[in-house]
Design a protein around this motif. Structure first.
Motif, PDB file in Angstrom:
ATOM      1  N   LEU A  34       0.811  -0.991  -0.058  1.00 23.92           N
ATOM      2  CA  LEU A  34      -0.023  -0.141  -0.045  1.00 23.92           C
ATOM      3  C   LEU A  34       0.900   1.593   0.016  1.00 23.92           C
ATOM      4  CD1 LEU A  34      -3.090   0.573  -0.185  1.00 23.92           C
ATOM      5  CD2 LEU A  34      -2.882   0.511   2.412  1.00 23.92           C
ATOM      6  N   ASN A  35       2.097   1.191   0.777  1.00 22.51           N
ATOM      7  CA  ASN A  35       2.925   2.372   0.777  1.00 22.51           C
ATOM      8  C   ASN A  35       3.739   2.523  -0.802  1.00 22.51           C
ATOM      9  OD1 ASN A  35       2.516   3.087   3.466  1.00 22.51           O
ATOM     10  ND2 ASN A  35       4.142   1.779   4.252  1.00 22.51           N
ATOM     11  N   SER A  36       3.965   1.583  -1.275  1.00 20.28           N
ATOM     12  CA  SER A  36       4.370   1.773  -2.638  1.00 20.28           C
ATOM     13  C   SER A  36       3.471   2.098  -3.536  1.00 20.28           C
ATOM     14  CB  SER A  36       4.956   0.175  -3.059  1.00 20.28           C
ATOM     15  OG  SER A  36       5.901  -0.131  -2.326  1.00 20.28           O
ATOM     16  N   ILE A  37       2.254   1.817  -3.615  1.00 18.54           N
ATOM     17  CA  ILE A  37       1.127   2.296  -4.259  1.00 18.54           C
ATOM     18  C   ILE A  37       1.016   3.511  -3.851  1.00 18.54           C
ATOM     19  CG2 ILE A  37      -1.216   2.264  -4.912  1.00 18.54           C
ATOM     20  CD1 ILE A  37      -1.145  -0.840  -4.201  1.00 18.54           C
ATOM     21  N   ARG A  38       1.113   4.271  -2.783  1.00 24.48           N
ATOM     22  CA  ARG A  38       0.818   5.741  -2.430  1.00 24.48           C
ATOM     23  C   ARG A  38       1.975   6.422  -3.180  1.00 24.48           C
ATOM     24  NH1 ARG A  38       3.044   6.443   2.904  1.00 24.48           N
ATOM     25  NH2 ARG A  38       4.455   6.369   1.697  1.00 24.48           N
TER      26      ARG A  38
END
Length: 78
Positions: free
Chosen positions: A61-65
């Motif tokens: 999720l952090n990478s997508i963000r």
């Protein structure tokens, strides 16, 4: 708002996600045509985001963000 596509490296492999901007810094995350969740970015604290209905783990999720923020910054600079 136009949908865009990002690539995120995860477990040594690149994976593509379609992102559809909504309102209030919210984005729907798709794989092909299936919605897998919604993320809301915090405009004041870029390290913070809120996942709504996501079954993704936090590192992904952090990478997508990060990729969404990179795309938005790139779009506004061109």
């Amino acid at each position: 708002m136009e949908q865009f596509r990002i690539e995120v490296a995860y477990n040594g492999q690149g994976k593509f996600y379609n992102i559809k901007p909504l309102d209030n810094s919210r984005y729907q995350i798709y794989i092909e045509e299936e919605v897998i969740g919604t993320i809301q970015l915090d405009e004041k604290d870029h390290a913070r985001c809120e996942a709504l209905g996501c079954e993704l783990d936090m590192p992904l999720l952090n990478s997508i963000r990060d990729q969404i923020q990179f795309y938005e910054n790139w779009k506004h600079s061109h």
